[in-house]
Enzyme design. Sequence first.
Site, short mmCIF file in Angstrom:
data_model
loop_
_atom_site.label_atom_id
_atom_site.label_comp_id
_atom_site.label_asym_id
_atom_site.label_seq_id
_atom_site.Cartn_x
_atom_site.Cartn_y
_atom_site.Cartn_z
N HIS A 167 0.69 -1.18 0.00
CA HIS A 167 0.00 0.01 -0.19
C HIS A 167 0.93 1.28 0.03
O HIS A 167 1.99 1.23 0.76
CB HIS A 167 -0.75 -0.05 1.44
CG HIS A 167 -1.99 -0.61 1.34
ND1 HIS A 167 -2.57 -1.32 2.21
CD2 HIS A 167 -3.08 -0.92 0.27
CE1 HIS A 167 -3.84 -2.01 1.94
NE2 HIS A 167 -3.98 -1.74 0.85
N CYS A 261 -2.39 3.12 9.04
CA CYS A 261 -3.28 2.05 8.83
C CYS A 261 -4.37 1.99 9.58
O CYS A 261 -5.46 1.57 9.24
CB CYS A 261 -2.46 0.82 8.84
SG CYS A 261 -1.15 0.49 7.55
N1 ARG Z 1 -3.83 -7.05 6.79
C1 ARG Z 1 -4.04 -5.89 5.90
C2 ARG Z 1 -4.13 -5.91 4.49
O1 ARG Z 1 -3.22 -6.60 4.00
C3 ARG Z 1 -3.28 -4.68 6.45
C4 ARG Z 1 -3.64 -3.18 5.83
C5 ARG Z 1 -2.98 -2.45 6.31
N2 ARG Z 1 -3.39 -0.82 6.06
C6 ARG Z 1 -2.76 -0.08 5.31
N3 ARG Z 1 -3.30 1.04 5.19
N4 ARG Z 1 -1.58 -0.03 4.72
O2 ARG Z 1 -4.97 -5.31 3.64
#
Ligand code: ARG
Length: 286
Positions: A167, A261
């Site tokens: 992300h 996050c």
């Molecule tokens: N386990 C989640 C996923 O893989 C973690 C999300 C983390 N969020 C972020 N905004 N980076 O989607």
Amino acid sequence: MTLPTPRILMCRPDYYGIEYEINPWMNRQRQADRTLALAQWQALVDLLGGLGAQIELVPPVAGLPDLVFTANAGLIFHQRAILSHFRPRQRQGEEEVFAAWFASHGFQVVRPPSEHFFEGAGDALFCGATLFAGYRIRSDIRGAQWLAQELGCEVIPLELVNPYYYHLDTCFCPLAPDTAIWYPPAFDAYGQRVITQFIPRLVAVADDEARAFACNAVVVGRHVVTNTGCPHLHEELVRQGYTPHQTPLGEFVKAGGSAKCLTLRLDGEDAAAWRQMPVEGSNGSS
Ligand code: ARG
């Protein structure tokens, strides 16, 4: 002009856990300790509250362990909430939970076309008037193009090339309209060039601190909140006139997430130029 109180959406980790593996950080054999996770989450809430933020809560839902990562709820633009459409089917159940919350809290819910994946503020971050949009691993590039049309703003798509930084908010964090933290190896050479051309003040983090989620920072005014384990970033932030804060978030790193996050800024990030502007130019704000 006095700015409104920062409002941040979060979700208690009552049902948080590592129940599937959708990024390289997640391993079901390395389960999160839910009691410790709750303590870490509460400490983040208390820290952000102490910085003057108003914390709003979306109720946790059994069977949606990643609902805690509210950055992925959507992208806020004035009164519009551009809802996420998750690539991993394991997270798609979160979409209606966040849609209902936004709708009942005065936001106009806008859904991306169903053929585009878009993971909200995890992959779309304003730095000034420009929206930087991470794509390929989760969100897709056509989603970024659709966003540019929908919001009527300049969107710079950035290809994410390292699966650990899946992300955009894991490797890039705008601090102010002209300043951002970043981890250059998460981008291809072209993306690196674009970022250096558009953002005059860049603070690069090293490998070990990137792995500690140094870039996944919550910005409240001149305060910057990260996980522990980012001492060099914090020293540099002090040199640049910011006040860094650290709080342990290791239980969430097990799922591939950290401070940023776990939050969604409902009134616009400090670095977003639209936050400083009168509410207009948003077709159909409610
Ligand atoms: N386990 C989640 C996923 O893989 C973690 C999300 C983390 N969020 C972020 N905004 N980076 O989607």
